[in-house]
Write a protein that holds these residues in place. Structure first.
Motif, mmCIF file in Angstrom:
data_model
loop_
_atom_site.group_PDB
_atom_site.id
_atom_site.type_symbol
_atom_site.label_atom_id
_atom_site.label_comp_id
_atom_site.label_asym_id
_atom_site.label_seq_id
_atom_site.Cartn_x
_atom_site.Cartn_y
_atom_site.Cartn_z
ATOM 1 N N SER A 116 0.902 -1.073 0.082
ATOM 2 C CA SER A 116 -0.045 -0.087 -0.285
ATOM 3 C C SER A 116 0.744 1.201 -0.246
ATOM 4 N N ASP A 117 0.191 2.188 -0.450
ATOM 5 C CA ASP A 117 0.899 3.589 -0.589
ATOM 6 C C ASP A 117 1.930 3.782 0.736
ATOM 7 N N GLY A 118 2.988 4.397 0.497
ATOM 8 C CA GLY A 118 3.981 4.916 1.570
ATOM 9 C C GLY A 118 4.664 3.625 2.176
ATOM 10 N N THR A 119 4.384 2.367 2.258
ATOM 11 C CA THR A 119 4.714 1.236 2.627
ATOM 12 C C THR A 119 6.188 1.031 2.693
ATOM 13 N N VAL A 120 6.692 1.174 1.389
ATOM 14 C CA VAL A 120 7.930 0.627 1.144
ATOM 15 C C VAL A 120 8.947 1.949 1.633
ATOM 16 N N ASP A 121 8.341 3.118 1.644
ATOM 17 C CA ASP A 121 9.103 4.284 2.094
ATOM 18 C C ASP A 121 9.235 4.158 3.775
ATOM 19 N N ARG A 122 8.326 3.840 4.276
ATOM 20 C CA ARG A 122 8.338 3.668 5.915
ATOM 21 C C ARG A 122 9.529 2.566 6.326
ATOM 22 N N LEU A 123 9.505 1.596 5.407
ATOM 23 C CA LEU A 123 10.329 0.233 5.543
ATOM 24 C C LEU A 123 11.635 0.554 5.213
ATOM 25 N N GLY A 124 11.958 1.758 4.340
ATOM 26 C CA GLY A 124 13.352 1.859 3.868
ATOM 27 C C GLY A 124 13.745 1.060 2.804
ATOM 28 N N VAL A 125 12.678 0.479 1.805
ATOM 29 C CA VAL A 125 13.070 -0.423 0.747
ATOM 30 C C VAL A 125 12.503 0.113 -0.485
ATOM 31 N N ASP A 126 12.168 1.372 -0.561
ATOM 32 C CA ASP A 126 11.704 2.038 -1.703
ATOM 33 C C ASP A 126 12.915 2.105 -2.761
ATOM 34 N N TYR A 127 12.518 2.533 -4.157
ATOM 35 C CA TYR A 127 13.272 2.512 -5.291
ATOM 36 C C TYR A 127 14.579 3.370 -4.920
ATOM 37 N N GLU A 128 14.513 4.502 -4.371
ATOM 38 C CA GLU A 128 15.376 5.556 -4.424
ATOM 39 C C GLU A 128 16.482 5.070 -3.395
ATOM 40 N N THR A 129 15.956 4.407 -2.410
ATOM 41 C CA THR A 129 17.008 3.979 -1.369
ATOM 42 C C THR A 129 17.762 2.673 -1.996
ATOM 43 N N ILE A 130 16.901 2.037 -2.639
ATOM 44 C CA ILE A 130 17.664 0.786 -3.157
ATOM 45 C C ILE A 130 18.503 0.883 -4.330
#
Length: 417
Positions: A116-130
């Motif tokens: 769901s929206d925002g989840t990968v950002d909160r977990l720190g596994v979003d595209y920009e991080t990876i």
């Protein structure tokens, strides 16, 4: 189709996919990638995993049942969607778990997520991080409504996506309400586009060395199909948006009742229409200006459909097929039930359908979809049963991250894996 003894190389062999998907749309995408030969590593929470693991029906020691009766019972949804995938348990909410995922990402080619929206950002596994960790990563997000969503607050379920897409407006009887498509079409269509996008991005990476972010919207995918029928133009010309079991502009083209079932007839050209009238014993109808050509037949579709159904309903399905398909070559087939189709030996032979396999019990009395792509030089198929949660922890964490048995024991004790 059994691919266990197939020595051909899988088209995506050598591609490693980290799978952060749940439910249907994401797991179907990674299922297709796995069927095409990619190494798919499914990553789930150690406290439960994918929500599909709790979907009825279940298979257990007493066979198939609707209520989960034992701890070891496995969902048929999970048995279907996790074939050919390896399984890791990992707590991405923990600092250690997040760091371990980042280490895994260094060894990956593709990441697929549909959180769901925002989840990968909160977990720190979003595209920009990876991508800072692995610039070559192809990162695919399958979303309901796009990211960011143009419909804040709307929960993207298949039925809500169908409602927004317009597909319901063109499905159903002319004078009836909008109708849901009989399959979760948005959940199934988006992963097809996702699979195409991932392969295109991998091809581009070969030329540039750079990965990229792919965002697939279920709504975009379904809505993009509407213009193929030019509904806007036809509605301006007075055609209703819904035409039920018939395609008005191609009449006679639709579903017709017989004495013992239904047939599907697709007689869009004048020759086939004339042959139907001949079979009905009314060959002169093709000379009637209302029915002689496609344009007038479209305007008078209700009348021509009634004439044909008056005839088909007085005959058995076999008799109609004999008169139209066998004798005259008019496109006409029996409307099969879902159970009939799911018992068709030819579909099992082609690999479109296959029996599900339980990791311990072997083949069970349930059907799963295959990968309906046949390749002359590439191995395609799903021949390994779904793994139990965390079944590959020791192997993958040992090989990719160099963790020892003692390391894994400590991580299990901490609830990280």
């Amino acid at each position: 189709m059994n691919t266990r003894n197939d020595t051909r190389r899988g088209p995506l062999e050598g591609i490693r996919v980290l799978d952060l998907t749940v439910a249907l749309s994401g797991p179907y995408c990674t299922l297709l990638l796995a069927g095409l030969g990619a190494e798919v590593i499914k990553i789930e929470s150690p406290t439960g995993g994918d929500i599909a693991r709790f979907n009825p029906p279940f298979y257990g020691k007493d066979g198939i049942h609707l209520g989960r009766m034992e701890e070891g019972d496995l969902s048929l949804s999970n048995l279907a969607r996790q074939r050919n995938k390896r399984s890791l348990s990992l707590d991405l909410k923990s600092d250690k778990g997040r760091a371990m995922f980042h280490d895994l990402a260094r060894h990956a080619d593709v990441i697929v997520e549909n959180m769901s929206d925002g989840t990968v950002d909160r977990l720190g596994v979003d595209y920009e991080t990876i991508r800072k960790i692995n610039p070559g990563i192809v990162y695919c997000s399958i979303t309901g409504l796009g990211r960011p969503s143009p419909y804040p607050g709307v929960k993207a379920m298949d039925i809500t996506v169908q409602a927004l897409s317009g597909v319901m407006d063109v499905t159903g009887e002319t004078d009836g309400p909008p109708m849901r498509f009989g399959l979760p079409i948005s959940d199934l269509l988006a992963p097809l586009y996702g699979t195409i996008g991932i392969q295109a991005a991998l091809r581009q990476r070969e030329a540039t060395g750079e990965g990229q972010n792919i965002v697939i919207s279920m709504l975009d995918c379904v809505a993009s199909l509407l213009p193929f029928e030019h509904f806007d133009v036809f509605q301006r010309e007075g055609f209703p948006p819904r035409s039920g079991n018939h395609q008005t502009r191609l009449a006679p083209f639709g579903i017709f009742k017989t004495r013992d079932g239904y047939v599907s007839i697709a007689a869009a050209n004048d020759k086939w229409a004339g042959l139907i009238f001949e079979a009905m014993g009314q060959p002169d109808l093709i000379k009637d200006p209302r029915y002689a050509t496609r344009g007038p037949r479209a305007v008078n579709a209700d009348a021509v459909n009634r004439l044909i159904e008056d005839w088909t309903s007085g005959h058995s399905t076999d008799e109609v097929l004999e008169e139209l398909q066998a004798k005259r070559g008019v496109p006409c087939v029996r409307v099969r039930t879902a159970l009939e189709t799911m018992s068709d030996p030819s579909l099992f032979a082609s690999g479109a359908l296959q029996k599900l396999v339980h990791p311990e019990a072997g083949e069970i009395d349930a059907v799963g979809s295959g990968v309906p792509i046949r390749m002359s030089a590439g191995k395609v198929g799903l021949d390994r049963p779904a793994a139990r949660l965390g079944a590959d922890n020791a192997d993958i964490y040992g090989q990719l991250l160099g963790l020892t048995a003692d390391d894994l024991a400590r991580l299990r004790a901490e609830g990280i894996i």
